[in-house]
Design a protein around this motif. Structure first.
Motif, PDB file in Angstrom:
ATOM      1  N   SER A 230       3.517 -16.732  -1.286  1.00 41.18           N
ATOM      2  CA  SER A 230       4.579 -17.537  -1.878  1.00 41.18           C
ATOM      3  C   SER A 230       5.778 -17.660  -0.938  1.00 41.18           C
ATOM      4  O   SER A 230       6.845 -18.125  -1.338  1.00 41.18           O
ATOM      5  CB  SER A 230       5.030 -16.924  -3.209  1.00 41.18           C
ATOM      6  N   VAL A 231       5.601 -17.271   0.322  1.00 40.08           N
ATOM      7  CA  VAL A 231       6.661 -17.382   1.328  1.00 40.08           C
ATOM      8  C   VAL A 231       6.921 -18.856   1.645  1.00 40.08           C
ATOM      9  O   VAL A 231       5.983 -19.631   1.847  1.00 40.08           O
ATOM     10  CB  VAL A 231       6.263 -16.628   2.608  1.00 40.08           C
ATOM     11  N   VAL A 232       8.193 -19.236   1.691  1.00 37.03           N
ATOM     12  CA  VAL A 232       8.587 -20.604   2.041  1.00 37.03           C
ATOM     13  C   VAL A 232       9.561 -20.534   3.217  1.00 37.03           C
ATOM     14  O   VAL A 232      10.763 -20.351   3.018  1.00 37.03           O
ATOM     15  CB  VAL A 232       9.230 -21.325   0.843  1.00 37.03           C
ATOM     16  N   PRO A 233       9.076 -20.651   4.453  1.00 37.31           N
ATOM     17  CA  PRO A 233       9.969 -20.582   5.610  1.00 37.31           C
ATOM     18  C   PRO A 233      10.769 -21.879   5.776  1.00 37.31           C
ATOM     19  O   PRO A 233      10.202 -22.976   5.820  1.00 37.31           O
ATOM     20  CB  PRO A 233       9.012 -20.389   6.801  1.00 37.31           C
ATOM     21  N   ARG A 234      12.070 -21.730   5.869  1.00 33.59           N
ATOM     22  CA  ARG A 234      12.958 -22.876   6.074  1.00 33.59           C
ATOM     23  C   ARG A 234      13.919 -22.558   7.218  1.00 33.59           C
ATOM     24  O   ARG A 234      14.369 -21.417   7.355  1.00 33.59           O
ATOM     25  CB  ARG A 234      13.751 -23.187   4.804  1.00 33.59           C
ATOM     26  N   MET A 235      14.252 -23.576   8.011  1.00 38.66           N
ATOM     27  CA  MET A 235      15.209 -23.408   9.091  1.00 38.66           C
ATOM     28  C   MET A 235      16.620 -23.356   8.517  1.00 38.66           C
ATOM     29  O   MET A 235      17.082 -24.307   7.877  1.00 38.66           O
ATOM     30  CB  MET A 235      15.097 -24.571  10.081  1.00 38.66           C
ATOM     31  N   VAL A 236      17.277 -22.227   8.735  1.00 37.37           N
ATOM     32  CA  VAL A 236      18.654 -22.038   8.292  1.00 37.37           C
ATOM     33  C   VAL A 236      19.447 -21.496   9.476  1.00 37.37           C
ATOM     34  O   VAL A 236      19.107 -20.448  10.032  1.00 37.37           O
ATOM     35  CB  VAL A 236      18.739 -21.054   7.104  1.00 37.37           C
ATOM     36  N   ASP A 237      20.472 -22.222   9.883  1.00 41.56           N
ATOM     37  CA  ASP A 237      21.290 -21.817  11.032  1.00 41.56           C
ATOM     38  C   ASP A 237      20.423 -21.546  12.262  1.00 41.56           C
ATOM     39  O   ASP A 237      20.651 -20.587  13.005  1.00 41.56           O
ATOM     40  CB  ASP A 237      22.131 -20.580  10.693  1.00 41.56           C
ATOM     41  N   GLY A 238      19.417 -22.384  12.466  1.00 37.62           N
ATOM     42  CA  GLY A 238      18.625 -22.318  13.684  1.00 37.62           C
ATOM     43  C   GLY A 238      17.460 -21.365  13.675  1.00 37.62           C
ATOM     44  O   GLY A 238      16.733 -21.259  14.661  1.00 37.62           O
ATOM     45  N   ALA A 239      17.238 -20.633  12.564  1.00 35.75           N
ATOM     46  CA  ALA A 239      16.120 -19.693  12.486  1.00 35.75           C
ATOM     47  C   ALA A 239      15.409 -19.863  11.149  1.00 35.75           C
ATOM     48  O   ALA A 239      15.977 -20.348  10.168  1.00 35.75           O
ATOM     49  CB  ALA A 239      16.616 -18.253  12.646  1.00 35.75           C
ATOM     50  N   LEU A 240      14.133 -19.444  11.110  1.00 32.89           N
ATOM     51  CA  LEU A 240      13.334 -19.558   9.903  1.00 32.89           C
ATOM     52  C   LEU A 240      13.540 -18.342   9.007  1.00 32.89           C
ATOM     53  O   LEU A 240      13.416 -17.201   9.464  1.00 32.89           O
ATOM     54  CB  LEU A 240      11.856 -19.691  10.265  1.00 32.89           C
ATOM     55  N   VAL A 241      13.848 -18.595   7.744  1.00 31.17           N
ATOM     56  CA  VAL A 241      14.016 -17.529   6.762  1.00 31.17           C
ATOM     57  C   VAL A 241      13.173 -17.870   5.543  1.00 31.17           C
ATOM     58  O   VAL A 241      12.815 -19.027   5.313  1.00 31.17           O
ATOM     59  CB  VAL A 241      15.493 -17.331   6.359  1.00 31.17           C
ATOM     60  N   ASP A 242      12.857 -16.864   4.752  1.00 35.89           N
ATOM     61  CA  ASP A 242      12.062 -17.069   3.545  1.00 35.89           C
ATOM     62  C   ASP A 242      12.970 -17.374   2.368  1.00 35.89           C
ATOM     63  O   ASP A 242      13.795 -16.550   1.985  1.00 35.89           O
ATOM     64  CB  ASP A 242      11.218 -15.834   3.246  1.00 35.89           C
ATOM     65  N   ILE A 243      12.810 -18.571   1.802  1.00 35.48           N
ATOM     66  CA  ILE A 243      13.568 -18.915   0.600  1.00 35.48           C
ATOM     67  C   ILE A 243      12.622 -19.029  -0.595  1.00 35.48           C
ATOM     68  O   ILE A 243      12.962 -19.649  -1.611  1.00 35.48           O
ATOM     69  CB  ILE A 243      14.344 -20.232   0.795  1.00 35.48           C
ATOM     70  N   GLY A 244      11.452 -18.414  -0.496  1.00 38.35           N
ATOM     71  CA  GLY A 244      10.412 -18.607  -1.491  1.00 38.35           C
ATOM     72  C   GLY A 244      10.500 -17.749  -2.721  1.00 38.35           C
ATOM     73  O   GLY A 244       9.746 -17.969  -3.673  1.00 38.35           O
ATOM     74  N   GLY A 245      11.378 -16.776  -2.766  1.00 41.67           N
ATOM     75  CA  GLY A 245      11.425 -15.884  -3.913  1.00 41.67           C
ATOM     76  C   GLY A 245      11.667 -16.592  -5.223  1.00 41.67           C
ATOM     77  O   GLY A 245      11.100 -16.241  -6.261  1.00 41.67           O
ATOM     78  N   ALA A 246      12.487 -17.641  -5.190  1.00 40.56           N
ATOM     79  CA  ALA A 246      12.826 -18.344  -6.431  1.00 40.56           C
ATOM     80  C   ALA A 246      11.656 -19.136  -6.990  1.00 40.56           C
ATOM     81  O   ALA A 246      11.651 -19.507  -8.155  1.00 40.56           O
ATOM     82  CB  ALA A 246      14.007 -19.292  -6.190  1.00 40.56           C
TER      83      ALA A 246
END
Length: 258
Positions: A230-246
């Motif tokens: 359920s990981v959703v990697p998104r580019m935030v401030d130039g790096a990929l972070v997981d925003i998938g928890g929601a």
């Protein structure tokens, strides 16, 4: 939402969304969401790094620049080329392999890596895209979670198959097709799942999974694991972070529908 003629059933808009190779990206991408799909193995490596607790994944513009990032961000793990024995080249901590990174201690640490196809596609979008371009990373492994999130964005979605050194990659198109299905609310039948998994197994040739135990696990345990994360990697401030928890709680119905 588009529907099939006469049937009232939602239509799959893959043809409208698909960009077939990194090289087909426009010089000035239109505002919207761009999902980079490099199924074997950049996307799945990023997904697994974040699933295992990495703080973020920085994608270097060129091989070797990972060390510059580590110099500015102490504690960064860096990924690089594999040796003939599928071990990291000297100086690197891991290779582009979702199964290899299972043995890393990544919890809370930054990571820097790139790849010839997926990494290059991410950095191309990062360089060419403006404030209106959002970059995500997807594959069959996180297709349902990613689509669940993107359906709430109400923005044009472009599915970018990274390809293989300029050529179309079947495994990336499988990922794009699957994500597009979920975006349009079209459940995947058990027969379709079987056929998609078989395509993924054979995408790089029927002997690929026998070439090395590491690659065998990369394909069988990750590339073919439809909706396993359920990981959703998104580019935030130039790096990929997981925003998938929601999105986790909203996935139960989608997984059941499969």
């Amino acid at each position: 939402m588009a529907t099939d003629v006469g049937g009232g059933r939602p239509a799959n808009r893959l043809d409208d969304r698909l960009i077939e190779r990194c090289e087909a990206l426009p010089d000035r991408p239109a505002p919207g969401v761009y999902v980079v799909i490099d199924t074997m193995h950049f996307s799945n490596t990023v997904i697994e790094l974040l699933a295992n607790g990495a703080d973020h994944v920085h994608v270097a513009a060129e091989r070797g620049l990972e060390f510059d990032y580590r110099a500015s961000n102490p504690g960064t793990l860096v990924g690089g080329e594999a040796t003939a024995a599928y071990e990291p080249a000297p100086g690197y901590d891991f290779i582009n392999s979702p199964s290899y990174v299972q043995d890393l201690t990544v919890e809370g640490r930054p990571v820097s890596m790139t790849s010839t196809n997926g990494g290059r596609t991410v950095t191309t979008l990062r360089e060419r895209g403006g404030d209106g371009v959002d970059v995500y990373v997807g594959s069959p492994l996180n297709a349902a979670a990613l689509a669940t999130h993107l359906r709430e964005q109400d923005r044009p979605v472009h599915l970018v198959s990274a390809g293989t050194r300029g050529d179309v990659a079947v495994e990336d198109h499988v990922g794009a097709a699957l994500i597009s299905r979920y975006l349009d609310g079209l459940p995947v039948s058990e027969t379709e799942r079987h056929l998609l998994r078989q395509q993924l197994r054979d995408a790089k040739g029927v002997d690929y999974v026998e070439s090395h135990e590491l690659r065998r696990r990369d394909v069988l345990d990750f590339a073919m694991d439809l909706n396993g994360r359920s990981v959703v990697p998104r580019m935030v401030d130039g790096a990929l972070v997981d925003i998938g928890g929601a999105t986790e709680s909203r996935l139960v119905g989608e997984r059941t529908a499969d």
